[in-house]
Design an enzyme around this catalytic site. Structure first.
Site, PDB file in Angstrom:
ATOM      1  N   HIS A 173       0.994  -1.484  -0.121  1.00 27.75           N
ATOM      2  CA  HIS A 173      -0.492  -0.235  -0.065  1.00 27.75           C
ATOM      3  C   HIS A 173       0.674   0.750  -0.240  1.00 27.75           C
ATOM      4  O   HIS A 173       0.247   2.318  -0.410  1.00 27.75           O
ATOM      5  CB  HIS A 173      -1.096   0.159   1.281  1.00 27.75           C
ATOM      6  CG  HIS A 173      -1.610   1.185   1.431  1.00 27.75           C
ATOM      7  ND1 HIS A 173      -2.741   1.192   0.389  1.00 27.75           N
ATOM      8  CD2 HIS A 173      -2.073   2.464   2.461  1.00 27.75           C
ATOM      9  CE1 HIS A 173      -3.748   1.822   0.760  1.00 27.75           C
ATOM     10  NE2 HIS A 173      -2.601   2.884   1.733  1.00 27.75           N
ATOM     11  N   HIS A 212       3.289   6.035  -2.159  1.00 26.63           N
ATOM     12  CA  HIS A 212       4.246   7.091  -1.334  1.00 26.63           C
ATOM     13  C   HIS A 212       5.260   6.993  -1.390  1.00 26.63           C
ATOM     14  O   HIS A 212       6.255   7.197  -0.165  1.00 26.63           O
ATOM     15  CB  HIS A 212       3.754   7.375   0.762  1.00 26.63           C
ATOM     16  CG  HIS A 212       2.241   7.467   0.236  1.00 26.63           C
ATOM     17  ND1 HIS A 212       1.188   9.002  -0.135  1.00 26.63           N
ATOM     18  CD2 HIS A 212       1.070   6.462   0.542  1.00 26.63           C
ATOM     19  CE1 HIS A 212       0.514   8.612   0.706  1.00 26.63           C
ATOM     20  NE2 HIS A 212       0.264   7.321   0.803  1.00 26.63           N
ATOM     21  N   LYS A 262      -4.246   9.999  -8.782  1.00 24.08           N
ATOM     22  CA  LYS A 262      -4.014  10.379  -7.494  1.00 24.08           C
ATOM     23  C   LYS A 262      -4.050  11.723  -6.868  1.00 24.08           C
ATOM     24  O   LYS A 262      -3.485  12.203  -7.311  1.00 24.08           O
ATOM     25  CB  LYS A 262      -2.358   9.232  -6.858  1.00 24.08           C
ATOM     26  CG  LYS A 262      -2.310   9.982  -5.505  1.00 24.08           C
ATOM     27  CD  LYS A 262      -2.944   8.797  -4.494  1.00 24.08           C
ATOM     28  CE  LYS A 262      -2.486   9.337  -2.758  1.00 24.08           C
ATOM     29  NZ  LYS A 262      -3.311   8.395  -2.213  1.00 24.08           N
TER      30      LYS A 262
END
Length: 424
Positions: free
Chosen positions: A298, A313, A356
């Site tokens: 994730h 990220h 995103k």
């Protein structure tokens, strides 16, 4: 006769009131020499019951403060996992004690029960599995309780200083281009004609052991939630290899471990690395009951859920996908104050057609630094904002716990971690 009975009851109750210790969460358990009074049927014979034994353990028809207690034949109803089978649960057992409860109401000090989704005892903070209202209702720490904000900031400065594998300004050249306000991050407008990454010195950076080990992991995942993840023996070995390189073979990893060891969080480096492996690589379900996700996937690789990019990220994953033409950089909504790497950037982009809105990442840092900062914040401030300091400048990391499943003795997987959007 009534006077005699009343006097007998008073004397009986006084026999139980010889200590300030309480029976809260202790009903039915054997004699415990650590306490000055006891909470089982034997205490009636020996006259060493706690002052609230009658109220909590005998007279109560409620499971308040009794969830997980051991069976005691003197109790009128029961509050443990066997009471349903014997049809002798208290009326509020389901509400207060069953695993569906995410509150500590009536559960403070309860014994550990693996069936519970979250916990309400003094150990839950150490295992990052307290219910969200544990601190408010029970007065305890919810994780990292013996690690102060000042210690976290000081350690993050140390990690920043020893990150010898970070990129130099010549090794990674960025062109952030369009800056948009927070109110426009959802517009999905491509305001940057050029790529974000203008140059990355792969020969210099990617030959370093932690970079090579990290990059090998990125293609081990199916980005779509709802699709079960499975790993080959080689891919499992790649997980072990990355953790060994990042923790055992770098100053960043060793500084992080040494700090957590001195704080009593871990007793050995092997225990620390095993917990990191479970925390980061352990699988859980984000969609439709499939074992389709992990903290690593994730946060570092990124996922697609509900037709949107979820997580994502990490600057190395961004660069790799942009280089292959699979990612289109649109704009950025914040840029960190650092003039050298690591820096922080909040980006808007499309990944192979999926948008995103804000994907924040620590730019130009080493893989071990990324792992160390997020791990520190998750261990010390699970589900909270974590206040760091890098080169004298503040950085806030937001972490989230995964509350729907657990590993080991009730520890929670990491759900997400990322640099928080700065607020003016």
């Amino acid at each position: 006769m009534k006077i005699i009975l009343l006097l007998s009851f008073v004397l009986f109750a006084q026999g139980y009131g010889n200590s300030l210790d309480s029976c809260q969460g202790r009903c039915g358990y054997g004699t415990d020499p650590e306490y000055t009074c006891q909470c089982n049927s034997a205490c009636e014979r020996y006259g060493d019951c706690c002052h609230d034994y009658v109220t909590i353990c005998k007279g109560s028809l409620s499971c308040k403060d009794r969830c997980g207690e051991k069976y005691d034949s003197q109790n009128q109803c029961h509050c443990n996992s066997e009471c349903s089978r014997h049809n002798n649960c208290c009326n509020d057992y389901n509400d207060l004690c069953l695993s569906g409860s995410l509150s500590c109401k009536g559960r403070c000090g309860e014994k550990y029960d693996s069936q519970n989704k979250c916990h309400c005892n003094s150990e839950c903070g150490r295992h990052n599995n307290c219910c969200s209202d544990y601190k408010d209702l029970c007065g305890g720490d919810t994780g990292g309780g013996n690690i102060s904000d000042r210690e976290i900031a000081a350690l993050s400065e140390v990690l920043y200083a020893v990150d010898s594998n970070k990129a130099s300004m010549n090794e990674v050249i960025l062109d952030p281009q369009a800056l948009v306000p927070d109110s426009q991050t959802s517009a999905q407008q491509d305001l940057s004609p050029d790529k974000l990454f203008q140059f990355v010195d792969e020969a210099s950076l990617f030959s370093k052991p932690t970079y090579a080990a990290f990059l090998a992991l990125l293609d081990n995942y199916n980005r779509n939630t709802g699709v079960t993840e499975s790993f080959s023996p080689q891919q499992l070995e790649e997980q072990e290899h990355f953790l060994n390189e990042a923790i055992s073979n770098t100053e960043v990893g060793q500084e992080l471990y040494a700090f957590l060891f001195t704080k009593g969080v871990y007793k050995s480096e092997e225990e620390f690395k095993y917990d990191l492996k479970m925390m980061w690589f352990g699988l859980y379900s984000r969609y439709n009951g499939k074992m389709d996700s992990s903290g690593f996937e994730h946060i570092f690789a990124g996922e697609i859920k509900s037709n949107k990019v979820s997580g994502f990220h990490n600057w190395l994953q961004f660069y790799q996908l942009e280089k292959r033409g699979l990612l289109n950089y649109y704009s950025h909504s914040f840029n960190g104050p650092w003039e050298t790497y690591p820096d922080v950037l909040g980006m808007q982009f499309k990944w192979d057609g999926y948008y995103k809105q804000v994907g924040s990442a620590i730019m130009g840092c080493s893989p071990e630094f990324d792992l160390a900062l997020y791990s520190l914040c998750y261990i010390a401030r699970p589900g909270k904002q974590c206040k760091l300091s890098l080169g004298g400048k503040p950085l806030i990391i937001q972490t989230y716990t995964w509350d729907n499943s657990s590993y080991g003795d009730g520890k929670k997987y990491i759900a997400s971690a990322f640099p928080a959007t700065p607020r003016s």
